[in-house]
Design a protein around this motif. Structure first.
Motif, PDB file in Angstrom:
ATOM      1  N   THR A   1      -4.087 -11.494   1.325  1.00  0.00           N
ATOM      2  CA  THR A   1      -4.090 -12.301   0.094  1.00  0.00           C
ATOM      3  C   THR A   1      -3.177 -11.715  -0.972  1.00  0.00           C
ATOM      4  O   THR A   1      -3.593 -11.491  -2.108  1.00  0.00           O
ATOM      5  CB  THR A   1      -5.524 -12.418  -0.464  1.00  0.00           C
ATOM      6  OG1 THR A   1      -6.052 -11.085  -0.655  1.00  0.00           O
ATOM      7  CG2 THR A   1      -6.415 -13.206   0.466  1.00  0.00           C
ATOM      8  N   PRO A   2      -1.925 -11.444  -0.654  1.00  0.00           N
ATOM      9  CA  PRO A   2      -1.019 -10.944  -1.696  1.00  0.00           C
ATOM     10  C   PRO A   2      -0.544 -12.084  -2.594  1.00  0.00           C
ATOM     11  O   PRO A   2      -0.535 -13.256  -2.197  1.00  0.00           O
ATOM     12  CB  PRO A   2       0.142 -10.366  -0.894  1.00  0.00           C
ATOM     13  CG  PRO A   2       0.192 -11.217   0.328  1.00  0.00           C
ATOM     14  CD  PRO A   2      -1.235 -11.546   0.647  1.00  0.00           C
TER      15      PRO A   2
ATOM     16  N   PHE B   1      -1.000  -8.714  -7.084  1.00  0.00           N
ATOM     17  CA  PHE B   1      -2.294  -8.389  -6.483  1.00  0.00           C
ATOM     18  C   PHE B   1      -2.182  -8.477  -4.975  1.00  0.00           C
ATOM     19  O   PHE B   1      -1.313  -9.157  -4.428  1.00  0.00           O
ATOM     20  CB  PHE B   1      -3.393  -9.314  -7.011  1.00  0.00           C
ATOM     21  CG  PHE B   1      -3.050 -10.774  -6.981  1.00  0.00           C
ATOM     22  CD1 PHE B   1      -3.304 -11.553  -5.859  1.00  0.00           C
ATOM     23  CD2 PHE B   1      -2.459 -11.374  -8.079  1.00  0.00           C
ATOM     24  CE1 PHE B   1      -2.997 -12.893  -5.837  1.00  0.00           C
ATOM     25  CE2 PHE B   1      -2.137 -12.721  -8.059  1.00  0.00           C
ATOM     26  CZ  PHE B   1      -2.406 -13.479  -6.939  1.00  0.00           C
ATOM     27  N   GLY B   2      -3.075  -7.761  -4.296  1.00  0.00           N
ATOM     28  CA  GLY B   2      -3.085  -7.707  -2.844  1.00  0.00           C
ATOM     29  C   GLY B   2      -3.970  -6.576  -2.358  1.00  0.00           C
ATOM     30  O   GLY B   2      -4.666  -5.922  -3.149  1.00  0.00           O
TER      31      GLY B   2
ATOM     32  N   ARG C   1       8.145   0.461 -11.423  1.00  0.00           N
ATOM     33  CA  ARG C   1       8.825   0.323 -10.139  1.00  0.00           C
ATOM     34  C   ARG C   1       9.020  -1.155  -9.832  1.00  0.00           C
ATOM     35  O   ARG C   1       8.457  -2.028 -10.500  1.00  0.00           O
ATOM     36  CB  ARG C   1       8.020   0.996  -9.025  1.00  0.00           C
ATOM     37  CG  ARG C   1       6.589   0.482  -8.922  1.00  0.00           C
ATOM     38  CD  ARG C   1       5.819   1.172  -7.829  1.00  0.00           C
ATOM     39  NE  ARG C   1       6.392   0.889  -6.521  1.00  0.00           N
ATOM     40  CZ  ARG C   1       5.864   1.323  -5.380  1.00  0.00           C
ATOM     41  NH1 ARG C   1       4.784   2.086  -5.397  1.00  0.00           N
ATOM     42  NH2 ARG C   1       6.424   1.016  -4.239  1.00  0.00           N
ATOM     43  N   PHE C   2       9.841  -1.457  -8.819  1.00  0.00           N
ATOM     44  CA  PHE C   2      10.093  -2.842  -8.437  1.00  0.00           C
ATOM     45  C   PHE C   2       8.792  -3.528  -8.029  1.00  0.00           C
ATOM     46  O   PHE C   2       8.008  -2.994  -7.248  1.00  0.00           O
ATOM     47  CB  PHE C   2      11.087  -2.894  -7.273  1.00  0.00           C
ATOM     48  CG  PHE C   2      11.245  -4.268  -6.680  1.00  0.00           C
ATOM     49  CD1 PHE C   2      12.021  -5.222  -7.303  1.00  0.00           C
ATOM     50  CD2 PHE C   2      10.586  -4.599  -5.496  1.00  0.00           C
ATOM     51  CE1 PHE C   2      12.164  -6.491  -6.749  1.00  0.00           C
ATOM     52  CE2 PHE C   2      10.725  -5.858  -4.938  1.00  0.00           C
ATOM     53  CZ  PHE C   2      11.513  -6.811  -5.569  1.00  0.00           C
ATOM     54  N   GLY C   3       8.571  -4.698  -8.578  1.00  0.00           N
ATOM     55  CA  GLY C   3       7.371  -5.450  -8.234  1.00  0.00           C
ATOM     56  C   GLY C   3       7.664  -6.622  -7.307  1.00  0.00           C
ATOM     57  O   GLY C   3       7.171  -6.692  -6.187  1.00  0.00           O
ATOM     58  N   SER C   4       8.512  -7.548  -7.770  1.00  0.00           N
ATOM     59  CA  SER C   4       8.836  -8.718  -6.958  1.00  0.00           C
ATOM     60  C   SER C   4      10.171  -9.289  -7.399  1.00  0.00           C
ATOM     61  O   SER C   4      10.658  -9.012  -8.500  1.00  0.00           O
ATOM     62  CB  SER C   4       7.752  -9.793  -7.087  1.00  0.00           C
ATOM     63  OG  SER C   4       7.719 -10.306  -8.418  1.00  0.00           O
TER      64      SER C   4
ATOM     65  N   ALA D   1       6.318  -6.162  -3.533  1.00  0.00           N
ATOM     66  CA  ALA D   1       5.697  -4.942  -3.041  1.00  0.00           C
ATOM     67  C   ALA D   1       4.249  -5.170  -2.639  1.00  0.00           C
ATOM     68  O   ALA D   1       3.690  -4.416  -1.829  1.00  0.00           O
ATOM     69  CB  ALA D   1       5.776  -3.860  -4.129  1.00  0.00           C
ATOM     70  N   SER D   2       3.630  -6.228  -3.163  1.00  0.00           N
ATOM     71  CA  SER D   2       2.229  -6.495  -2.836  1.00  0.00           C
ATOM     72  C   SER D   2       2.057  -7.142  -1.472  1.00  0.00           C
ATOM     73  O   SER D   2       0.919  -7.304  -1.009  1.00  0.00           O
ATOM     74  CB  SER D   2       1.597  -7.384  -3.911  1.00  0.00           C
ATOM     75  OG  SER D   2       2.291  -8.613  -4.022  1.00  0.00           O
TER      76      SER D   2
END
Length: 455
Positions: free
Chosen positions: A288-289, A313-314, A374-377, A400-401
């Motif tokens: 569930t990311p 989230f994830g 940091r890089f998220g998306s 990243a999630s």
């Protein structure tokens, strides 16, 4: 004969847009020369002859009766309890030419007394020369209906409007739009709006030689006041396994949902998005990311740039942390450590180009975690218009999630042309991947569909 014709043409050209004019068009009564209202009843002088009595207080106009259909009235006036109708008539007058240089009034009886072969007709005989064509600059038209990108005009063949003609519309917000006529009838014509162009009922128009303003790649639609929609990517996972390593029939869904609102006439757009959220099924593991954010952006026809706040989230990624025996140097099982790629994020949004034309769009987030950034998306999209109602697009991104996707598809206007009342359908083929944080990802092909509304 020429003077009455020019008089009638002038009256038709100057007739204002009114409920009577629209009612006559709806009822197929032809051109309207004049109209008056008395005690809720509308009286209309018809170009084809006669006076139509109309009731316009219902949902649809009603023709009560037609009177004096054999006579042509060019002006109507209410005087107390009477209807004064001024008739266009053709009368013959005789002049004596006994002295050619000084014509003098004479009686018709005297003039016709010696004529044996004179034929009197009630209609003008056909002439070899075509009737004078009104100049295009004199043709004043009115928009009587706008629906799904089609514009209905108050004049057609009788007003000199032909298929392929162009009309210049001056809108109520002081913009000018040049439209091409795609269909012409006797008393009305239909034109088609280009991408993003908008006009309203009651706007005035004139026939023009100017080129149409419709643009395919770089339309100027203005930013919609409200947009909302979704894009759902169901997919079938290939080579999926359970926690115990057994094969599983699995799949999932990667879903976008958004709403964007522009308050008033400002160049500011407020938006909220799920971009995207994933759900995996069939393995007994959680997949569930997702990502969500709210943003504020400066938005124009060809540029949008903004910033916002959100969250990724994830599932946590857990793994054993080994310790080493100080004597043998061999690893020994230590504690289980869990690492999370979820948390609050800072969002950036960018669009270069027209929303409904050619554009490149980018959205990314910076993840704040463990006192560091940091890089998220990140995700991007390129759209290329193909026809006035169809565009090709390609999009993709990852986080990243644990969500990743890539797709190619088409967008089409199901209704409207980009402004208010527009419905846009998107369909695409691609690949989706959802991770549970341990490296056991669900990956497979997707067939996606999306809907966007602009009320």
């Amino acid at each position: 004969m020429l003077l009455p014709t020019l008089l009638a043409s002038a009256i038709v050209a100057q007739a204002p847009a009114s409920p009577a004019l629209r009612a006559a068009e709806t009822l197929g009564l032809g051109p309207v020369l004049d109209a008056v209202v008395h005690q809720g009843v509308t009286y209309v002088a018809l170009g084809r002859g006669g006076i139509a009595v109309l009731k316009l207080d219902g949902a649809a106009p009603q023709l009560v009766r037609r009177v004096e259909e054999g006579r042509r009235f060019v002006r109507l006036v209410i005087v107390n309890q009477s209807l004064l109708a001024i008739e266009q008539r053709e009368e013959a007058h005789a002049f004596s030419l006994a002295t050619p240089e000084q014509p003098r009034p004479d009686s018709l009886a005297s003039a016709l007394g010696s004529a044996r072969d004179l034929t009197v007709v009630t209609e003008a005989p056909p002439t070899h020369a075509p009737p004078p064509t009104p100049t295009t600059t004199a043709q004043r038209l009115t928009i009587t209906a706008v629906k799904d990108g089609d514009v209905t005009l108050s004049g057609g063949d009788t007003a000199g409007v032909r298929e392929g003609s162009r009309v210049r519309v001056r809108t109520q917000d002081a913009r000018e739009v040049v439209l091409e006529v795609v269909e012409s009838r006797e008393d009305s014509a239909r034109a088609r709006l280009g991408r993003g162009e908008s006009v309203r009922v009651g706007d005035s128009a004139v026939v023009t030689d100017a080129p149409a303003t419709a643009r395919l790649f770089f339309p100027e639609p203005g930013v919609p006041r409200l947009r909302y929609g979704f894009h759902a990517r169901p997919f079938l996972a290939l080579d999926a396994t359970t926690r115990l390593g057994r094969s599983a029939r699995a799949g999932g869904l990667l879903l976008d949902a958004f709403v964007a609102w522009r308050p008033g006439d400002s160049p500011v757009v407020l938006s909220a998005q799920l971009e995207p959220v994933g759900f995996g099924l069939g393995t007994g593991l959680r997949h569930t990311p997702g990502a969500a954010y709210v943003a504020v952006a400066y938005s124009t026809d060809f540029l949008e740039v903004g910033i916002g706040a959100g969250a990724l989230f994830g599932q946590k990624s857990c793994y054993p942390e080994y310790e080493y025996d100080p004597e043998t140097g061999q690893p020994t099982e230590g504690k289980n450590v869990c690492d999370s790629n979820a948390g609050p994020s800072i969002q950036q949004v960018l669009r270069l180009g027209a929303l409904d034309g050619f554009h490149v769009a980018w959205s990314s987030s910076i993840l704040s975690r463990d006192n560091q950034f940091r890089f998220g998306s990140g995700r991007g999209e390129v759209q290329v218009p193909l026809t006035p109602s169809l565009s090709l697009f390609g999009a993709g991104g990852g986080a990243a999630s644990g969500w990743n996707f890539g797709e190619v598809g088409v967008r089409s206007f199901l209704k409207g042309n980009g402004g208010a009342g527009t419905t846009v359908l998107s369909a695409s083929l691609g690949v989706v991947s959802l991770s549970d944080g341990t490296g056991n990802a669900l990956t497979g092909p997707s067939v996606a569909i999306g809907i966007e509304r602009r009320p």
